[in-house]
Structures are given as C-alpha cells and as structure tokens.
Write a protein that holds these residues in place. Structure first.
Motif, PDB file in Angstrom:
ATOM      1  N   GLU A  13       0.785  -1.163   0.088  1.00 33.17           N
ATOM      2  CA  GLU A  13       0.045   0.034   0.157  1.00 33.17           C
ATOM      3  C   GLU A  13       0.951   1.266  -0.008  1.00 33.17           C
ATOM      4  O   GLU A  13       1.658   1.587   0.816  1.00 33.17           O
ATOM      5  CB  GLU A  13      -0.840  -0.111   1.136  1.00 33.17           C
ATOM      6  N   ARG A  15       1.118   5.007   0.188  1.00 30.28           N
ATOM      7  CA  ARG A  15       0.465   6.458   0.457  1.00 30.28           C
ATOM      8  C   ARG A  15       1.528   7.625   0.247  1.00 30.28           C
ATOM      9  O   ARG A  15       2.463   7.382   0.429  1.00 30.28           O
ATOM     10  CB  ARG A  15      -0.002   6.498   2.007  1.00 30.28           C
ATOM     11  N   ASP A  16       0.966   8.625   0.093  1.00 31.04           N
ATOM     12  CA  ASP A  16       1.541   9.883   0.125  1.00 31.04           C
ATOM     13  C   ASP A  16       1.730  10.649   1.423  1.00 31.04           C
ATOM     14  O   ASP A  16       0.797  10.410   2.155  1.00 31.04           O
ATOM     15  CB  ASP A  16       0.820  11.112  -0.698  1.00 31.04           C
ATOM     16  N   SER A  17       2.886  10.670   1.836  1.00 32.56           N
ATOM     17  CA  SER A  17       3.108  10.953   3.146  1.00 32.56           C
ATOM     18  C   SER A  17       2.713  12.522   3.431  1.00 32.56           C
ATOM     19  O   SER A  17       2.544  12.786   4.771  1.00 32.56           O
ATOM     20  CB  SER A  17       4.685  10.924   3.701  1.00 32.56           C
ATOM     21  N   PRO A  20      -1.696  11.106   4.136  1.00 34.23           N
ATOM     22  CA  PRO A  20      -1.781   9.714   4.371  1.00 34.23           C
ATOM     23  C   PRO A  20      -3.271   9.197   4.483  1.00 34.23           C
ATOM     24  O   PRO A  20      -3.366   7.880   3.723  1.00 34.23           O
ATOM     25  CB  PRO A  20      -1.043   9.260   5.702  1.00 34.23           C
ATOM     26  N   HIS A  21      -4.054   9.827   4.907  1.00 36.51           N
ATOM     27  CA  HIS A  21      -5.458   9.419   5.201  1.00 36.51           C
ATOM     28  C   HIS A  21      -6.142   9.536   3.703  1.00 36.51           C
ATOM     29  O   HIS A  21      -7.193   8.577   3.453  1.00 36.51           O
ATOM     30  CB  HIS A  21      -6.202   9.870   6.185  1.00 36.51           C
ATOM     31  N   THR A  23      -5.070   9.065   0.849  1.00 35.45           N
ATOM     32  CA  THR A  23      -4.501   8.316  -0.249  1.00 35.45           C
ATOM     33  C   THR A  23      -4.446   6.745   0.074  1.00 35.45           C
ATOM     34  O   THR A  23      -3.717   6.090  -0.158  1.00 35.45           O
ATOM     35  CB  THR A  23      -2.864   8.824  -0.537  1.00 35.45           C
ATOM     36  N   THR A  24      -5.569   6.392   0.685  1.00 33.12           N
ATOM     37  CA  THR A  24      -6.008   4.842   1.104  1.00 33.12           C
ATOM     38  C   THR A  24      -7.440   5.054   0.630  1.00 33.12           C
ATOM     39  O   THR A  24      -8.021   5.624   0.082  1.00 33.12           O
ATOM     40  CB  THR A  24      -5.563   4.682   2.756  1.00 33.12           C
ATOM     41  N   LEU A  41       4.873   4.953   3.190  1.00 36.42           N
ATOM     42  CA  LEU A  41       4.811   6.396   3.100  1.00 36.42           C
ATOM     43  C   LEU A  41       5.782   7.078   2.174  1.00 36.42           C
ATOM     44  O   LEU A  41       6.822   6.990   2.791  1.00 36.42           O
ATOM     45  CB  LEU A  41       4.695   6.990   4.622  1.00 36.42           C
TER      46      LEU A  41
END
Length: 88
Positions: A13, A15-17, A20-21, A23-24, A41
């Motif tokens: 998975e 995600r863009d740091s 983060p929420h 990009t999920t 991340l």
C-alpha cells in the motif's frame, strides 16, 4: 479487485506522506484479508520530520502494519521496503 488480489501474496500500500489518510481506500483492510500487507509512506522529503513522525505514530496506533518511510526519488528506504516485502 478481489479477483486480482486472489493472485497475490503481498499487498504493498503506497500512500503519499503529505496526506496519508486521503491516499488510502476504506475497503483496503477487507481486500487485503490475511495476505501480507506492507504500508509505505512515500515522498518523505516533502514533509517536515516532526509531522512525519506524528503521522507514523498515528498509523501505528491504528494497529496496521509498521509504516515504512520512503523517498523513492533518492532511493531512501527502498532497501528496507524490499526486505519488508520479502518478509511479508
């Protein structure tokens, strides 16, 4: 998605740091099921270290996989990512 996931052993998975929420996907835990799950991340160079630590702590508190911090452009964290995928 379920059809594709039935053919994999590990889900990575990404995600863009910075967000983060955002990009999920909320159904991801259901899709992953009992497969290995590696949480990445990426773009850690775009986030102040203090904020990055806070996000990592928050994600740990949710009980998911240990977040791996990666800067894919510079290659930082990529060796650890490879090890995590092989371990999962």
């Amino acid at each position: 998605m379920s059809e594709v996931l039935s053919m994999v052993d590990v889900v990575v998975e990404l995600r863009d740091s910075r967000v983060p929420h955002a990009t999920t996907h909320p159904s991801l835990p259901t899709w992953v099921g009992s497969r290995g799950h590696v949480l990445v991340l990426n773009r850690i160079d775009s986030v102040p270290p203090r904020a990055l630590d806070a996000w990592a702590d928050h994600l740990r508190s949710l009980g998911g996989p240990e977040p791996l911090l990666v800067d894919a452009r510079k290659g930082s964290g990529v060796p650890e990512l490879k090890k995590a995928i092989l371990k999962a």
